[in-house]
Design an enzyme around this catalytic site. Structure first.
Site, PDB file in Angstrom:
ATOM      1  CG  MET A 187      -1.783   7.384   6.008  1.00 58.27           C
ATOM      2  SD  MET A 187      -0.955   8.476   7.176  1.00 58.27           S
ATOM      3  CE  MET A 187      -0.859   7.420   8.628  1.00 58.27           C
ATOM      4  N   GLY A 196       0.862  -1.193   0.000  1.00 60.48           N
ATOM      5  CA  GLY A 196       0.000   0.000   0.000  1.00 60.48           C
ATOM      6  C   GLY A 196       0.885   1.225   0.000  1.00 60.48           C
ATOM      7  CB  SER A 198      -2.099   7.907  16.155  1.00 60.35           C
ATOM      8  OG  SER A 198      -2.522   9.264  16.181  1.00 60.35           O
ATOM      9  N   GLY A 199      -0.873   9.704  13.862  1.00 63.81           N
ATOM     10  CA  GLY A 199       0.062  10.799  13.615  1.00 63.81           C
ATOM     11  C   GLY A 199      -0.093  11.401  12.239  1.00 63.81           C
ATOM     12  N   GLY A 200      -1.057  10.873  11.479  1.00 67.21           N
ATOM     13  CA  GLY A 200      -1.274  11.424  10.147  1.00 67.21           C
ATOM     14  C   GLY A 200      -0.047  11.208   9.270  1.00 67.21           C
ATOM     15  CG  HIS A 236     -39.854  -3.991  35.223  1.00 65.21           C
ATOM     16  ND1 HIS A 236     -39.821  -5.087  34.391  1.00 65.21           N
ATOM     17  CD2 HIS A 236     -40.627  -3.081  34.587  1.00 65.21           C
ATOM     18  CE1 HIS A 236     -40.521  -4.836  33.307  1.00 65.21           C
ATOM     19  NE2 HIS A 236     -41.033  -3.616  33.394  1.00 65.21           N
ATOM     20  NE  ARG A 280     -36.802  -0.830  34.750  1.00 64.56           N
ATOM     21  CZ  ARG A 280     -36.256  -1.823  35.436  1.00 64.56           C
ATOM     22  NH1 ARG A 280     -35.838  -1.620  36.666  1.00 64.56           N
ATOM     23  NH2 ARG A 280     -36.115  -3.012  34.887  1.00 64.56           N
ATOM     24  CG  HIS A 337      -5.560   7.919  19.465  1.00 67.68           C
ATOM     25  ND1 HIS A 337      -5.928   8.480  18.253  1.00 67.68           N
ATOM     26  CD2 HIS A 337      -4.468   8.611  19.846  1.00 67.68           C
ATOM     27  CE1 HIS A 337      -5.092   9.438  17.935  1.00 67.68           C
ATOM     28  NE2 HIS A 337      -4.189   9.546  18.880  1.00 67.68           N
ATOM     29  CG  ASN A 338      -8.883   7.510  15.610  1.00 60.57           C
ATOM     30  OD1 ASN A 338      -7.735   7.627  16.030  1.00 60.57           O
ATOM     31  ND2 ASN A 338      -9.131   7.244  14.347  1.00 60.57           N
TER      32      ASN A 338
HETATM   33  C1  6PG Z   1      -4.542   9.571  13.582  1.00 58.08           C
HETATM   34  C2  6PG Z   1      -5.886   9.966  13.075  1.00 58.08           C
HETATM   35  C3  6PG Z   1      -6.206   9.238  11.824  1.00 58.08           C
HETATM   36  C4  6PG Z   1      -7.316   9.875  11.037  1.00 58.08           C
HETATM   37  C5  6PG Z   1      -8.636   9.785  11.718  1.00 58.08           C
HETATM   38  C6  6PG Z   1      -9.582  10.793  11.162  1.00 58.08           C
HETATM   39  O1  6PG Z   1      -4.510   9.122  14.709  1.00 58.08           O
HETATM   40  O2  6PG Z   1      -3.563   9.727  12.855  1.00 58.08           O
HETATM   41  O3  6PG Z   1      -6.837   9.672  14.038  1.00 58.08           O
HETATM   42  O4  6PG Z   1      -6.409   7.911  12.136  1.00 58.08           O
HETATM   43  O5  6PG Z   1      -7.006  11.197  10.789  1.00 58.08           O
HETATM   44  O6  6PG Z   1      -9.108   8.501  11.495  1.00 58.08           O
HETATM   45  O7  6PG Z   1     -10.819  10.328  11.404  1.00 58.08           O
HETATM   46  P1  6PG Z   1     -12.116  10.967  10.785  1.00 58.08           P
HETATM   47  O8  6PG Z   1     -11.890  11.110   9.306  1.00 58.08           O
HETATM   48  O9  6PG Z   1     -13.164  10.007  11.140  1.00 58.08           O
HETATM   49  O10 6PG Z   1     -12.236  12.300  11.449  1.00 58.08           O
END
Ligand code: 6PG
Length: 460
Positions: A13, A9, A127-129, A445, A439, A184-185
């Site tokens: 990313m 991929g 995570s971290g974009g 109940h 209830r 986390h999200n």
């Molecule tokens: C991360 C972000 C990444 C993504 C989110 C955005 O930790 O790098 O969380 O995973 O930017 O999934 O989520 P939405 O598009 O649902 O806002």
């Protein structure tokens, strides 16, 4: 036959992770189904270290044994079809790392499927974009521990480094790594919503100019609110159109989402964990799609007059935001604890506070207080910890912001949700006492009493 890892991929990313791996001196064979992505990958920057493969077979054949393949592809069905295609090509002890935002139950299932063939499957929250993937991400691997160990050196190298420590640690069995990434999200959703509301309170509630709001946000940098999301809020507000209009003023107030927030609240409902901040954040995004209805509503529904006392709101907002953000982590951590207990994952939450310290989207100064709270002898909900004592001092500010926003007719549901969560924790007499009586009255109940054990029924 001698590349150390394969990256499958090469979207934004995947290409970034692959380069991060190569930049750390590892050799990598890379592949994407999309021809353009293969051609765009800058393999020439890594002579002798990188091979762009033209097929899955070539990718697999190019790797050292046990083979390690890092998938960076869209979560869902594409992961299943790639795993299905790879399995016949792999041998026992080979490892698949799934670096996407996969649903944890899918990861559980894939772990079992692969284990049945002697293949290790590691659901790896990342995570971290794009920048994190390229320069250092927070990495949350779960699933096969043996598989994790096989790739540990590479994962730790490409992770962000907080001080000397890499932001990567094994989370637990099965889908636990992806579970933690999902929550986390969820926390990310809640904090984003709070920041959006803080902006609206200043810009529209207090009618401050763009520049004044920017100054407030800049003032939060370097304080207890110091975090990646506050930093990028400043960055966002510093972006202007050619005609001088702040770009933020041109952005449509409709928020999209990919589903991890929704999964988090569904999970919370399933496990009976109260995460109102995450719930409201998801719902605010859903509701935002009603553009026409909101326009019509603004015309039809009279707004309350703006006759409230506004002095101090601007000053109190920072404290309110800090407490509300602290409560967002608390909600997420409670959900992770419950899921860990339910699934026997034995997740060490202190480790999460460590690996979220850098690289990830919710990295913040607050995480060191969270770590201290989790180290307390009787670590329960963060909101009740000693380490949160200072944040609790801010409850007056939070209450003031919520009542002020309500009075102004601004639905700041993120702030109110935080306050409700907080107030529930100090509520000794919940209204459900009456619910129980009703209830029992309509449906026999039964109810419990506060002066003796057991369940009771009354002929009302
Ligand atoms: C991360 C972000 C990444 C993504 C989110 C955005 O930790 O790098 O969380 O995973 O930017 O999934 O989520 P939405 O598009 O649902 O806002």
């Amino acid at each position: 036959m001698n590349y150390e890892i394969g990256v499958y991929g090469l979207g934004v990313m995947g290409a970034s992770i692959a380069q991060n791996i190569l930049n750390h001196g590892f050799t990598a064979a890379v592949y994407s189904k999309a021809k353009e992505e293969r051609h765009h990958f800058p393999a020439e920057k890594y002579p002798g270290k990188c091979k762009v493969c033209e097929s899955e077979q070539e990718l697999v054949q190019s790797l050292q044994s046990p083979r390690k393949i890092f998938l960076m592809i869209t979560a869902g069905a594409p992961v299943d079809s790639v795993v299905e295609a790879l399995l016949p090509l792999l041998e026992a002890s080979d490892v698949i790392f799934d670096g996407g935002n996969s649903y944890y139950k899918d990861t559980d299932r894939r772990c079992r499927l692969c284990a049945g063939k002697g293949i290790h499957y590691v659901g790896t929250g990342v995570s971290g974009g794009q920048l994190g993937a390229l320069y250092g991400a927070s990495i949350m691997p779960g699933g096969s521990f043996e598989g994790y160990l096989a790739g540990e050196k590479i994962l730790k190298a490409v992770a962000a480094q907080a001080g000397e420590k890499p932001c990567c640690a094994y989370i637990g069995q099965g889908g636990s790594g992806h579970y933690v990434k999902m929550v986390h999200n969820g926390i990310e959703y809640a904090i984003l919503q709070l920041i959006g509301e803080a902006y609206m309170i200043l810009r529209h509630g207090l009618s401050m100019s763009h520049e004044e709001v920017l100054q407030v946000f800049r003032g939060w940098q370097g304080t207890k609110l110091d975090s990646y999301l506050i930093d990028i809020s400043v960055q966002v507000m510093e972006k202007y159109e050619e005609d001088g209009t702040p770009l933020i003023d041109r952005i449509l107030d409709v928020a999209e989402q990919k589903g991890t927030g929704k999964w988090t609240i569904l999970e919370a409902i399933e496990r009976g964990v109260y995460v109102p901040g995450i719930y409201e954040a998801v719902m605010a995004r859903n509701f935002s799609a009603k553009v026409e209805e909101r326009r019509e509503g603004a015309r039809l529904i009279k707004a309350p007059g703006h006759d409230q006392e506004s002095s101090g709101i601007r000053e109190e907002l920072g404290d309110a935001l800090l407490l509300a953000i602290a409560l967002s982590y608390s909600q997420g951590m409670e959900l992770i604890r419950k899921a860990s207990d339910d699934n026997g994952w034995q997740i060490d939450q202190k480790v999460l506070a460590d690996i979220w310290r850098d690289g990830c989207i919710i990295r913040s100064r607050l995480l060191s207080d969270i770590k201290s709270a989790l180290e307390e002898e009787k670590a329960g909900p963060l909101v009740l910890s000693e380490a949160y004592g200072e944040f609790r001092e801010a409850d007056r500010a939070l209450r003031r912001i919520v009542t002020w926003a309500d009075g102004a007719g601004m639905a700041c549901t993120g702030f109110s949700a935080a306050l409700h969560y907080y107030d529930y924790y100090r509520t000794q007499d919940m209204p459900v006492r009456f619910v129980q009586a009703l209830r029992d009255c309509f449906g026999a109940h039964t109810y419990m009493r506060n002066d003796m054990p057991g369940h009771f029924h009354t002929e009302w």
